[in-house]
Write a protein that holds these residues in place. Structure first.
Motif: not given
Length: 1085
Positions: A685, A713, A716, A718, A720-721
């Motif tokens: 990533q 994303s 994993n 994440r 917000e990303r």
């Protein structure tokens, strides 16, 4: 997989077919999908004799699912693993096929027979009861009646080890005899035995005895039973008349059948559909097929079980009438025949026919069934697949098996039936696999080389290399050419003797249809890997000037270079490289440079030996071989890393400079050595983030990277990303794939955005209707629906998935199921509070005595999403705790421990009861009506339950940690210094490590102070080392320093030198200034 499903699924089917009243649960296998006599009332047992948990006994054997499966068991469990494992296998087979596997039953029986009496059977009485009732044709169709009887008798002996059989067991015994059409030798002896232990037999028991006698056609015994029933003033029921009808029919007494019918009319009993079904059976069994056909035309309204019994009788008659079979099949309800496989009852019947040498009858029966309608999401190769397997088990001639498969394919019932038969032949009977390939070829199916891989290995094991070559010749006859994978992985590696003479080997291969141009490179590969015969390879290349694809030779040549370096054969190795280069298909590819880079790989010694590298390069240069500039730069870079000898580096640089050729390009698969960029699918990533920035700066296409980055994303966590990337994808109108939409769906679930999650799901299902969403995502979505108060909607989602696709379930979704159940527990508690507060319109889901979480868990187990697991039972108990009902929580804990041998929320419950027993005001306010005294009583009950399940030592270990968490230091110390207090040291260490991972520093410190000076429990210093080790793993140096300061403040404790050294390492790793006190202790200057 839940144990109750084995029995309950049978019961549910019968309830739907109308054979059983909805409120009656059969004792064992009485309520099969069809019975030998469809009109007979099944020997029902009152519900209290057999609870729905009939296969989830309270014995120790039912703890198979503790810890998530057979390999994850709590330390305190003592249940026999082998018996439980066999039971789980038997249950799994039933769930898949709706049958029992006879071999599994035998292995389970042998395991029970080898179990010592002191250890217990490993199965409860109810589980054994189920096995007894399973010795019937429908569940064991491949065995004869005598084999089923022998299995029943062996199981009955095991039942006697548990005590005197109950009346329900005798009902089961008679039911097994009836369904197998076996006689009861002496009914009076059986009645006498029952009279001793259970009192005088009632009318219902005499009815079952009459059923058994008539089923076997023993009218003499039936007459005796009627006389005894008359003496006892037992009235004859419609079921008794039906039994007599059946008995006269099977004893070839049609006048007797008519006499019974007359008696029924005289008694005012109307001739129902059940009566007519038995008349039909009597006509067929007595070769009066015309009368049977007339009866079927006159009468209608037969139920599915009755039609199935009529069909069975027709198929077992001496001369089977095909028209009558088709007419009976047409009479079956459409919803019964609607499915993607042969209905279970017909499946069993076909298997029974196959094993009795009547394979043609089974073929004709399946031919009469309608063709299922498949959609894009359904497997099209499951129809009659089990019957095809049984053809092999019953040793049916392959021609009949192929005939059946061909007809299935032609009718569209199973278009891949021939492929399935071929696969079964390769696995079970390779000798006939070639005949199956011929049938596939004749049917116009394209044969591919990989179909023959198992047969190649079989021929190698059985007939050696000559057998393999003959098979290749047969492949040529069937117009199948060996591809590269077949040659490289299956054929050539096993031609060891043949390849001893390479030239003759090529001639032999050519004689069986393999061209030399197709196989030379693979022969060279094998010679390089096996023999290292360089002169023979050079001779081969001279005799066969064939253009070669050299990329596959890089690895074996690299391995050969190790031998060449060790034996100083640099010149001969260079000659081989030159000969190969002259025959390369890709003249512009840098084969020499790619080979040298492969030889200097990360694990190769040549990478650190620049002198030997110079010798290789020198010999290659002498033969005027060249390399690309990219390879030249990479080699020089590798050499500079491996040596500091400027003389060698200078000579190597000059030689490589002379070999440069700008027209050559390095192959793509050599990019890893040359430092080229990875393909986005191989990037992490963080690497993708950097690649995205680079593409955006150059204003290049970023759509593929964005799609991949969004999926990673979400995966994993994440989020917000991922949301930012989603907005960017929408702005660029990035084309969405099914996987991307599934990731967006998962993103909205994790963000707890129910509206957008529902919208994403609808979009995914409408755009890609054939895409199968991961089970864990659907379970998470169901959890989100429950979080929004939509429990029924969540169940519908999961039910729909189970109806349309096979549920995998298992340990990989256990966390998702746990979260779903936790949400249900919270919703039930919230609803209960609303009801208690008198909120208008609040649903009554959480009414007293009802546990929504338990109901949901049972629902999930029934669909196959999960098994009984300690973690999944936790939310069941938590619901009562959230509702503030401590009495119910403790009762639930005891029930779960007794039924499943699990102790969910053990640490939490013990800690809570300790706090309540000590009068904690906050906790007492949560649980209305609870006092310190009642809490102490509950604590005693819970500890006794834990001791009973896991043993006293394990319970003491758990109680010790609970006191460290919630008790007083006096209580903890008093418990530890008690000489009679024994603990499981290994379990305590394991639990302490778990608490350390959870960050329970306070609890462990209290435990450490409590065990100070009492070395028989756990070493105090070890607890501190354990905590520091956990801080080191999480790189939390601040918590480590805080721990050290706490320990330093304790005047009675001396911190070990190892603790100091590990703390210093952690501080140095984080580049933190080491306090002077620690530096002094560690002797750091």
């Amino acid at each position: 997989m839940q144990r109750t499903r084995l029995l309950q699924s049978v019961w549910v089917r019968l309830t739907r077919l109308g054979q059983l009243p909805a409120g009656v649960l059969p004792t064992t296998s009485h309520g099969l999908r069809y019975a030998t006599n469809p009109s007979l009332t099944l020997a029902g047992t009152p519900l209290h004799h057999l609870q729905p948990r009939c296969l989830s006994s309270s014995s120790s054997s039912c703890s198979a699912d503790k810890g998530g499966g057979r390999n994850m068991r709590p330390s305190g469990s003592t249940a026999p693993i082998s018996t439980e494992g066999l039971w789980t296998q038997l249950e799994a087979y039933y769930q898949q096929h709706s049958l029992l596997n006879y071999e599994q039953c035998r292995r389970l029986l042998e395991n029970l027979q080898n179990t010592r009496a002191a250890e217990g059977l490993g199965l409860s009485a109810t589980q054994l009861h189920f096995l007894l009732g399973s010795c019937v044709p429908e569940l064991l169709p491949a065995q004869s009646a005598q084999e089923r009887l022998q299995l029943f008798q062996s199981l009955w002996i095991q039942l006697l080890k548990q005590g005197q059989p109950t009346l329900a067991h005798y009902h089961t015994q008679l039911e097994v005899l009836r369904q197998n059409r076996l006689p009861l030798a002496d009914h009076r002896a059986l009645l006498a035995e029952i009279g001793v232990y259970h009192g005088t037999a009632d009318a219902s028991f005499y009815s079952i005895l009459l059923d058994v006698a008539c089923s076997a056609g023993n009218m003499r015994q039936a007459t005796e039973l009627l006389a005894e029933m008359r003496e006892k003033n037992f009235p004859l029921t419609e079921a008794n008349f039906h039994a007599l009808l059946l008995g006269h029919g099977r004893s070839k007494d049609l006048p007797g059948v008519e006499s019974v019918l007359s008696s029924m009319r005289a008694a005012g009993i109307s001739l129902s559909a059940s009566t007519q079904a038995i008349r039909f059976a009597a006509f067929v069994e007595n070769d009066e097929v015309a009368k049977a056909r007339d009866l079927l035309q006159v009468h209608s309204g037969f139920t599915a079980p009755q039609l199935l019994q009529m069909l069975r009788v027709t198929l077992y008659s001496q001369s089977v009438d095909n028209d009558l079979v088709q007419q009976l099949v047409k009479e079956l309800p459409k919803d019964y025949l609607t499915g993607f496989d042969v209905p279970p009852a017909l499946n069993s019947l076909c298997i029974e026919l196959v094993h009795q040498g009547q394979a043609q009858l089974a073929i004709r029966l399946v031919a009469a069934l309608p063709t299922p309608t498949f959609n894009g999401n359904q497997n099209v190769d499951e129809y009659a697949a089990l019957i095809l397997q049984e053809f092999f088990r019953a040793h049916v001639p392959i021609e009949e098996t192929l005939q059946f498969a061909h007809e299935l394919s032609q009718r569209g019932q199973n278009q891949r039936a021939l492929h399935l038969v071929t696969e079964l032949a390769l696995r079970r009977l390779p000798a006939v696999a070639l005949r199956c390939f011929e049938a596939l070829c004749a049917a116009g199916e394209e044969l591919r080389p990989h179909y023959f891989w198992p047969l190649i290995l079989h021929q190698h094991r059985r007939n050696g290399e000559s057998g393999m070559l003959r098979l290749v010749s047969e492949m040529k006859r069937l117009r199948v050419e060996c591809d590269e994978d077949t040659l490289r992985q299956y054929l050539l590696p096993n031609l060891v003797q043949t390849l001893q003479e390479p030239l003759q080997a090529l001639q032999q291969l050519e004689s069986v249809g393999i061209k030399p141009s197709q196989v030379v490179v693979h022969v060279i590969t094998q010679l390089l890997q096996q023999h290292q015969q360089l002169p023979e390879i050079l001779d081969l290349l001279q005799r066969y000037p064939t253009r070669l694809q050299l990329s596959s030779l890089l690895q074996p040549l690299s391995a050969l270079s190790v031998h060449a370096r060790a034996t100083k054969r640099f010149e001969l190795f260079a000659q081989l490289v030159q000969a190969l280069q002259l025959r390369s298909l890709q003249k512009e590819e840098d084969f020499v440079g790619a080979l040298l880079l492969q030889m200097c790989g990360p694990q190769m010694r040549l990478r650190q030996d620049a002198t030997s590298l110079l010798k290789f390069v020198h010999e290659l240069r002498r033969l005027e071989l060249q390399m690309s500039p990219a390879a030249a730069e990479a080699l020089l870079s590798i050499a500079r890393q491996g040596t500091e000898d400027n003389q060698v580096l200078q000579a190597l640089g000059k030689t490589i400079q002379k070999m440069r050729n700008a027209k050559l390009t390095l192959p793509a698969d050599s990019a890893a050595h040359g430092g080229f960029i990875k393909h986005p699918r191989d990037m992490s990533q963080d690497e993708l983030e950097c690649h995205l920035i680079e593409l955006e700066s150059k204003k290049l296409n970023t759509r593929g990277v964005l799609r991949r980055l969004l999926q990673l994303s979400v995966r994993n966590g994440r989020l917000e990303r991922a949301q930012q990337l989603l907005v960017k994808c929408q702005a660029l109108n990035v084309q969405t794939s099914a996987g991307m939409l599934a990731s967006i769906f998962d993103l909205h679930i994790k963000q707890r955005d129910l509206a957008r999650a529902q919208q994403s799901l609808e979009n995914l299902q409408s755009t890609y209707p054939g895409f199968l969403i991961d089970e864990h995502k659907l379970i998470d979505f169901a959890g989100l629906l429950v979080h929004g108060g939509q429990l029924e909607a969540a169940k519908q989602v999961l039910q729909r998935r189970a109806d349309e696709h096979k549920v995998i379930g298992g340990t990989y979704v256990i966390k998702n199921v746990w979260q779903l159940l936790t949400n249900v527990a919270q919703m039930a508690a919230d609803t209960n509070q609303q009801e208690a507060g008198g909120v208008a319109g609040a649903p009554a889901a959480a009414s007293a005595g009802r546990n929504l979480t338990q109901e949901t868990l049972d629902f999930l187990r029934q669909l196959g999403y999960c098994q009984v697991h300690n973690a999944l039972l936790g939310p069941v108990l938590r619901e009562w705790l959230l509702r503030g009902d401590l009495d119910a929580a403790v009762a639930e804990f005891q029930r779960l421990a007794s039924q499943h041998k699990h102790t969910p929320l053990q640490f939490e419950l013990l800690s809570l009861l300790v706090r309540l027993g000590n009068g904690n005001a906050e906790d007492l306010a949560r649980f209305k009506g609870t006092t310190a005294g009642s809490a102490q009583q509950h604590l005693a009950a819970v500890t006794a339950t834990v001791s009973r399940v896991h043993g006293a030592a394990n319970m003491n270990s758990a109680l010790l940690l609970a006191l460290a968490e919630s008790g007083t230091e006096t209580q903890l110390r008093r418990l530890i210094i008690n000489p009679e207090f024994r603990i499981n040291h290994d379990l305590l260490i394991k639990n302490c490590e778990h608490l350390g991972q959870e960050g329970a520093v306070r609890t462990l410190l209290r435990l450490a102070r409590g065990v100070r000076g009492v070395q028989r429990s756990i070493d105090e210093q070890r607890i501190y080392d354990m905590l520091l080790s956990q801080f080191s793993k999480s790189n939390n140096y601040e918590a480590a320093l805080d721990l050290f300061e706490r320990l330093e403040a304790d005047d009675e404790l001396k911190v070990s030198q190892e603790f100091i050294r590990n703390l210093v390492k952690l501080l140095q790793l984080n580049n933190v200034e080491i306090p002077s006190g620690i530096a002094l202790r560690a002797q750091i200057r």
